[in-house]
Design a protein around this motif. Structure first.
Motif, mmCIF file in Angstrom:
data_model
loop_
_atom_site.group_PDB
_atom_site.id
_atom_site.type_symbol
_atom_site.label_atom_id
_atom_site.label_comp_id
_atom_site.label_asym_id
_atom_site.label_seq_id
_atom_site.Cartn_x
_atom_site.Cartn_y
_atom_site.Cartn_z
ATOM 1 N N UNK A 12 -3.041 12.552 -0.113
ATOM 2 C CA UNK A 12 -1.686 12.287 -0.584
ATOM 3 C C UNK A 12 -0.903 11.366 0.338
ATOM 4 N N UNK A 13 -1.340 11.243 1.575
ATOM 5 C CA UNK A 13 -0.631 10.320 2.458
ATOM 6 C C UNK A 13 -1.573 9.304 3.058
ATOM 7 N N UNK A 14 -2.159 8.496 2.205
ATOM 8 C CA UNK A 14 -3.083 7.484 2.711
ATOM 9 C C UNK A 14 -2.301 6.408 3.454
ATOM 10 N N UNK A 15 -3.048 5.584 4.159
ATOM 11 C CA UNK A 15 -2.387 4.615 5.034
ATOM 12 C C UNK A 15 -2.222 3.272 4.355
ATOM 13 N N UNK A 16 -1.066 2.655 4.507
ATOM 14 C CA UNK A 16 -0.919 1.297 4.026
ATOM 15 C C UNK A 16 -1.629 0.338 4.966
ATOM 16 N N UNK A 17 -2.086 -0.769 4.404
ATOM 17 C CA UNK A 17 -2.540 -1.837 5.285
ATOM 18 C C UNK A 17 -1.312 -2.669 5.614
ATOM 19 N N UNK A 18 -1.394 -3.393 6.694
ATOM 20 C CA UNK A 18 -0.221 -4.162 7.105
ATOM 21 C C UNK A 18 0.031 -5.341 6.191
ATOM 22 N N UNK A 19 1.167 -5.981 6.381
ATOM 23 C CA UNK A 19 1.516 -7.115 5.538
ATOM 24 C C UNK A 19 0.466 -8.201 5.663
ATOM 25 N N UNK A 20 -0.119 -8.331 6.838
ATOM 26 C CA UNK A 20 -1.163 -9.331 7.010
ATOM 27 C C UNK A 20 -2.529 -8.673 7.085
ATOM 28 N N UNK A 21 -2.650 -7.524 6.492
ATOM 29 C CA UNK A 21 -3.943 -6.857 6.453
ATOM 30 C C UNK A 21 -4.135 -5.889 7.606
ATOM 31 N N UNK A 22 -3.262 -5.883 8.591
ATOM 32 C CA UNK A 22 -3.409 -4.959 9.712
ATOM 33 C C UNK A 22 -2.883 -3.583 9.326
ATOM 34 N N UNK A 23 -3.492 -2.574 9.870
ATOM 35 C CA UNK A 23 -3.057 -1.214 9.561
ATOM 36 C C UNK A 23 -1.717 -0.926 10.214
ATOM 37 N N UNK A 24 -0.883 -0.191 9.485
ATOM 38 C CA UNK A 24 0.421 0.189 10.030
ATOM 39 C C UNK A 24 0.343 1.457 10.852
ATOM 40 N N UNK A 25 -0.551 2.348 10.444
ATOM 41 C CA UNK A 25 -0.535 3.657 11.106
ATOM 42 C C UNK A 25 -1.922 4.140 11.497
ATOM 43 N N UNK A 26 -2.846 3.200 11.626
ATOM 44 C CA UNK A 26 -4.139 3.589 12.170
ATOM 45 C C UNK A 26 -5.097 4.219 11.180
ATOM 46 N N UNK A 27 -4.692 4.332 9.878
ATOM 47 C CA UNK A 27 -5.619 4.917 8.910
ATOM 48 C C UNK A 27 -6.078 3.872 7.906
ATOM 49 N N UNK A 28 -6.225 2.662 8.376
ATOM 50 C CA UNK A 28 -6.578 1.581 7.454
ATOM 51 C C UNK A 28 -7.763 1.972 6.589
ATOM 52 N N UNK A 29 -7.684 1.641 5.324
ATOM 53 C CA UNK A 29 -8.802 1.893 4.431
ATOM 54 C C UNK A 29 -8.664 3.169 3.631
ATOM 55 N N UNK A 30 -7.755 4.083 3.991
ATOM 56 C CA UNK A 30 -7.556 5.280 3.176
ATOM 57 C C UNK A 30 -6.974 4.839 1.845
ATOM 58 N N UNK A 31 -7.529 5.332 0.739
ATOM 59 C CA UNK A 31 -7.071 4.839 -0.559
ATOM 60 C C UNK A 31 -5.698 5.396 -0.927
ATOM 61 N N UNK A 32 -4.891 4.580 -1.619
ATOM 62 C CA UNK A 32 -3.661 5.081 -2.210
ATOM 63 C C UNK A 32 -3.991 5.751 -3.526
ATOM 64 N N UNK A 33 -3.096 6.566 -4.031
ATOM 65 C CA UNK A 33 -3.288 7.114 -5.365
ATOM 66 C C UNK A 33 -3.027 5.997 -6.360
ATOM 67 N N UNK A 59 4.476 -3.144 3.343
ATOM 68 C CA UNK A 59 3.060 -2.988 3.687
ATOM 69 C C UNK A 59 2.337 -2.311 2.534
ATOM 70 N N UNK A 60 1.166 -2.848 2.144
ATOM 71 C CA UNK A 60 0.485 -2.306 0.961
ATOM 72 C C UNK A 60 -0.693 -1.416 1.320
ATOM 73 N N UNK A 61 -0.968 -0.448 0.456
ATOM 74 C CA UNK A 61 -2.172 0.361 0.537
ATOM 75 C C UNK A 61 -3.338 -0.479 -0.009
ATOM 76 N N UNK A 62 -4.583 -0.055 0.231
ATOM 77 C CA UNK A 62 -5.721 -0.920 -0.135
ATOM 78 C C UNK A 62 -5.834 -1.263 -1.623
ATOM 79 N N UNK A 63 -5.300 -0.391 -2.517
ATOM 80 C CA UNK A 63 -5.438 -0.731 -3.946
ATOM 81 C C UNK A 63 -4.134 -1.269 -4.539
ATOM 82 N N UNK A 64 -3.192 -1.614 -3.674
ATOM 83 C CA UNK A 64 -1.904 -2.105 -4.170
ATOM 84 C C UNK A 64 -1.820 -3.635 -4.155
ATOM 85 N N UNK A 65 -0.789 -4.140 -4.815
ATOM 86 C CA UNK A 65 -0.489 -5.567 -4.827
ATOM 87 C C UNK A 65 1.004 -5.732 -4.526
ATOM 88 N N UNK A 66 1.334 -6.686 -3.632
ATOM 89 C CA UNK A 66 2.754 -6.962 -3.387
ATOM 90 C C UNK A 66 3.150 -8.248 -4.092
#
Lengths: 384, 384
Positions: A12-33, A59-66
């Motif tokens: 339920x609390x997956x990690x967003x990837x950074x605006x430039x693809x970098x992880x914001x909170x160290x959980x890069x790659x966790x899927x969003x719902x 900052x987007x999660x791996x399956x999101x689009x900004x």
């Protein structure tokens, strides 16, 4: 598709990837719902549409689009409420919209519950996005603003506060299960947005009328000179309606509708134009029946004013169908209204999503000059 | 049937016949509107269901029927609202109901918009009544109290204010296009009323499931231990459902539902009982999908609490149908909720009228001891 949101509930609390693809909170790659549950701030556990407040960070999660936003299209019921609540003052309407988006993280009118849609340019795509978009694509979102994370950065300085079309700078987020359509090259973004905003109506009308095709059905469109109404009239004709009756509130709209030709140029967009107050059940049903020589088999309600349920039900034959597209529809009034007059009618909640809805609406606007003319006139009027 | 209300519009103020057949105002024989338009006092021109106030005088028009009322059955959403607004005080609830009926000429809860139904004895029949009733018939009305002219004459002294079943003395009026059913001899009036109150739900469920019969559909009933829910579960089975999932809010209802057998005594009324909060979209849809091994083809919402739209939509397969029977359903939440998750589901407003609905419900209650037991328990609980 219905499986995935469930499988991902643990995260339920997956990690967003950074605006430039970098992880914001160290959980890069966790899927969003895919439903966007990870963006819901309060109350916990509800869907984004029902949420009071969303997390609209860029900052987007791996399956999101900004998306870089260019324009909002507020839905008619929402704009009408904002206009009335602010006595039509453009500055106050603008302030209201900014305040809603700032506090809620989305443009969902707290009174009507409704939103609208937006156009913009694809800015960043998560590696797991299933939407098939490319950076730089000009798109319109086909899910409601009422569930779309949104940040406005230009204080809406380019908006005059006088129409539901809102030039806007900022960003918005699409989830895995969102829907977006590329804007066509052969029309303005304004026209395309205006068409896609209501594309569920002609699609569902087409489906319902097609199912009765052999019966040469009579279709009544209440609010036929409006956006969803004119497209639905064209869709009903294409789906095999034998007779299309268009209901409008006054002479001015009647003239516009009478002047609109069908795609083949031979006949009108509708067969009969009748003027009636959709809130007067006996008046509107009587007018429709006089024009068509009997009740409608399918009645489509496209006017955004309360109190149209009874007239639509009375105008419809036993065994017929009423499709309610107006966001001002009262569930209780419809349910009890039909029971109260022993009307055996199927009543549909107008679902804004029908597969292929954007394509059908775009095809109608290209091939039906009468409908296109009405859309164009509406846009021009707003610019004057 | 749809023709007659229109033809009679000119006669908006026809004359009632006297209580003993004599004319009250010298226009004896003028027909009433079968829709009851002649009983609407304000606002003018609306249908009785939408009216703020009705003329509930006992003198009948030629196509009307007057009933001596014995019992009201308030609808669940209305009683819940009255109970909460009055902090559960029986005297204050009683006063509220009396005040509503006195000022409106009908028992329509001004907050929920809903009513309920009544039982009584046919007192006088106008010479032009098409309902086929005889004086002395014990009947239940199958049109909502929200549109039925009503006068209460006993100050509800026999009502304890603790349940929606209201012993009552007074009179009510049926119009030409009203619906009433004779009470059967083989059950108490209380049980029959309780069944007829919700008979639209099993009838529409039966129709929708029957249409998918060949597909061996999975049907989910949200609120399956309630009145409309248990009848709808039995109707779904009879209409050819391969799997019926019953959703209940807690252990107590789960035990009751598990103990209920189907009519053949072989299997349970439902195949799977799941406990979930219907307002938690992911929770309820996940529970249904786990139990059934996939989403439901038809989902029936029978719980009278707000916020159940999202869960029902998420629990339903693409191409499936959601039937909303709860009067607490939000039209906007349903429409935008489906669009927001790209759900191609047909959403039906639960119409309380389907031809043959009372007969089907009575047949189910006679042949399904499990359902009958749940109704009986509910009535007994209220009497304790």
């Amino acid at each position: 598709m219905t499986e995935s949101p469930l499988g991902q509930r643990a995260g339920r609390e997956p990690a967003p990837t950074g605006v430039s693809g970098a992880s914001l909170n160290g959980q890069a790659g966790a899927p969003g719902s895919p439903l966007g549950l990870h963006r819901v701030l309060e109350p916990a556990g509800v869907l984004p549409q029902a949420a009071w407040r969303l997390d609209a960070r860029p900052a987007i999660w791996p399956d999101e689009v900004r998306i870089t936003v260019e324009r909002l299209n507020l839905d008619a019921a929402s704009f009408r409420q904002l206009h009335e609540a602010n006595d039509g003052h453009p500055d106050r309407i603008r302030t209201s919209v900014l305040e809603i988006v700032r506090t809620r993280g989305k443009m969902q009118n707290p009174v009507t519950g409704s939103g609208g849609m937006l156009t913009g340019v694809v800015d960043e795509i998560g590696p797991d996005s299933p939407l098939g978009l490319c950076a730089g694509d000009k798109i319109a979102t086909l899910v409601s603003l009422s569930l779309t994370p949104l940040v406005i950065t230009d204080a809406l300085v380019r908006w005059d506060g006088r129409s539901e079309q809102v030039p806007c700078t900022g960003h918005a987020i699409l989830f895995g299960r969102s829907i977006a359509a590329r804007l066509p090259d052969d029309m303005t973004a304004e026209l395309a947005l205006s068409v896609m905003d209501v594309c569920g109506a002609p699609a569902l009308t087409h489906r319902v009328v097609s199912a009765r095709q052999g019966e040469r059905p009579t279709v009544a469109i209440i609010g036929a000179a409006g956006k969803s109404g004119s497209l639905s009239a064209a869709a009903a004709r294409r789906a095999g309606a034998a007779t299309v009756v268009g209901v409008v509130p006054h002479d001015a709209e009647a003239s516009i509708l009478r002047a609109a030709k069908a795609g083949d140029g031979e006949c009108g967009l509708v067969d009969h134009v009748v003027i009636a107050d959709a809130r007067d059940p006996v008046g509107v049903s009587s007018a429709i029946q006089r024009a068509a020589g009997g009740p409608a088999d399918v009645t489509v309600v496209c006017v955004d004013v309360p109190g149209c349920e009874g007239g639509a039900i009375l105008a419809t034959a036993q065994g017929g169908t009423v499709i309610f597209f107006s966001m001002a529809t009262s569930f209780t009034a419809a349910a009890l209204g039909a029971e109260g007059v022993a009307a055996d009618v199927t009543m549909l909640v107008g679902n804004g999503y029908v597969p292929g809805h954007a394509e059908l609406a775009m095809d109608l606007i290209r091939t039906e000059p009468g409908v296109r003319g009405m859309f164009q006139r509406r846009i021009t009027d707003h610019q004057e």
